[in-house]
Design a protein around this motif. Structure first.
Motif, mmCIF file in Angstrom:
data_model
loop_
_atom_site.group_PDB
_atom_site.id
_atom_site.type_symbol
_atom_site.label_atom_id
_atom_site.label_comp_id
_atom_site.label_asym_id
_atom_site.label_seq_id
_atom_site.Cartn_x
_atom_site.Cartn_y
_atom_site.Cartn_z
ATOM 1 N N UNK A 7 42.785 38.548 28.163
ATOM 2 C CA UNK A 7 42.729 38.014 29.598
ATOM 3 C C UNK A 7 41.955 39.368 30.461
ATOM 4 N N UNK A 8 41.016 39.194 30.970
ATOM 5 C CA UNK A 8 40.572 40.117 31.884
ATOM 6 C C UNK A 8 40.388 39.799 33.319
ATOM 7 N N UNK A 9 39.896 40.608 34.192
ATOM 8 C CA UNK A 9 39.809 40.010 35.518
ATOM 9 C C UNK A 9 38.748 38.929 35.630
ATOM 10 N N UNK A 10 37.686 39.061 35.076
ATOM 11 C CA UNK A 10 36.618 37.935 35.029
ATOM 12 C C UNK A 10 37.304 36.464 34.606
ATOM 13 N N UNK A 11 37.987 36.553 33.558
ATOM 14 C CA UNK A 11 38.527 35.449 32.742
ATOM 15 C C UNK A 11 39.676 34.769 33.727
ATOM 16 N N UNK A 12 40.262 35.698 34.597
ATOM 17 C CA UNK A 12 41.187 35.018 35.446
ATOM 18 C C UNK A 12 40.837 34.410 36.579
ATOM 19 N N UNK A 13 39.682 34.976 37.029
ATOM 20 C CA UNK A 13 38.635 34.533 38.117
ATOM 21 C C UNK A 13 38.219 33.155 37.720
ATOM 22 N N UNK A 14 37.580 33.009 36.516
ATOM 23 C CA UNK A 14 37.039 31.747 36.265
ATOM 24 C C UNK A 14 37.988 30.647 36.236
ATOM 25 N N UNK A 15 39.139 31.270 35.774
ATOM 26 C CA UNK A 15 40.381 30.012 35.609
ATOM 27 C C UNK A 15 40.897 29.712 37.126
ATOM 28 N N UNK A 16 40.835 30.664 37.898
ATOM 29 C CA UNK A 16 41.106 30.239 39.288
ATOM 30 C C UNK A 16 40.149 29.409 39.914
ATOM 31 N N UNK A 17 38.986 29.717 39.578
ATOM 32 C CA UNK A 17 37.859 28.744 40.161
ATOM 33 C C UNK A 17 37.918 27.486 39.945
#
Length: 73
Positions: A7-17
């Motif tokens: 998990x990196x920040x971009x993956x977390x952002x995509x999941x949140x979106x």
């Protein structure tokens, strides 16, 4: 042997979106609300990633998605 999901920040952002778009969470909820959708064994890694990028669990989801792009209707 099972490998851990990276998990990196971009993956977390995509999941949140995705979760916001789906209506599972709201933009004004704390980032901590994401823990309901992330396996516990991976949440620790996400907490470290958030901390590394100067996010707090009490920060709002919208702070995480601050760079969203909007399409005109």
């Amino acid at each position: 042997m099972k490998t851990a999901v990276k998990y990196d920040l971009e993956v977390l952002k995509e999941e949140a979106r995705y979760l916001v778009k789906k209506g599972a969470i709201k933009r004004n909820e704390p980032i901590y609300a994401l823990c309901k959708f992330i396996p516990g064994r991976d949440w620790v890694c996400l907490e470290l990633e958030l901390e590394k990028n100067e996010f707090l669990l009490r920060d709002k989801i919208i702070d995480l998605l601050a760079n969203e792009t909007w399409n005109e209707d």
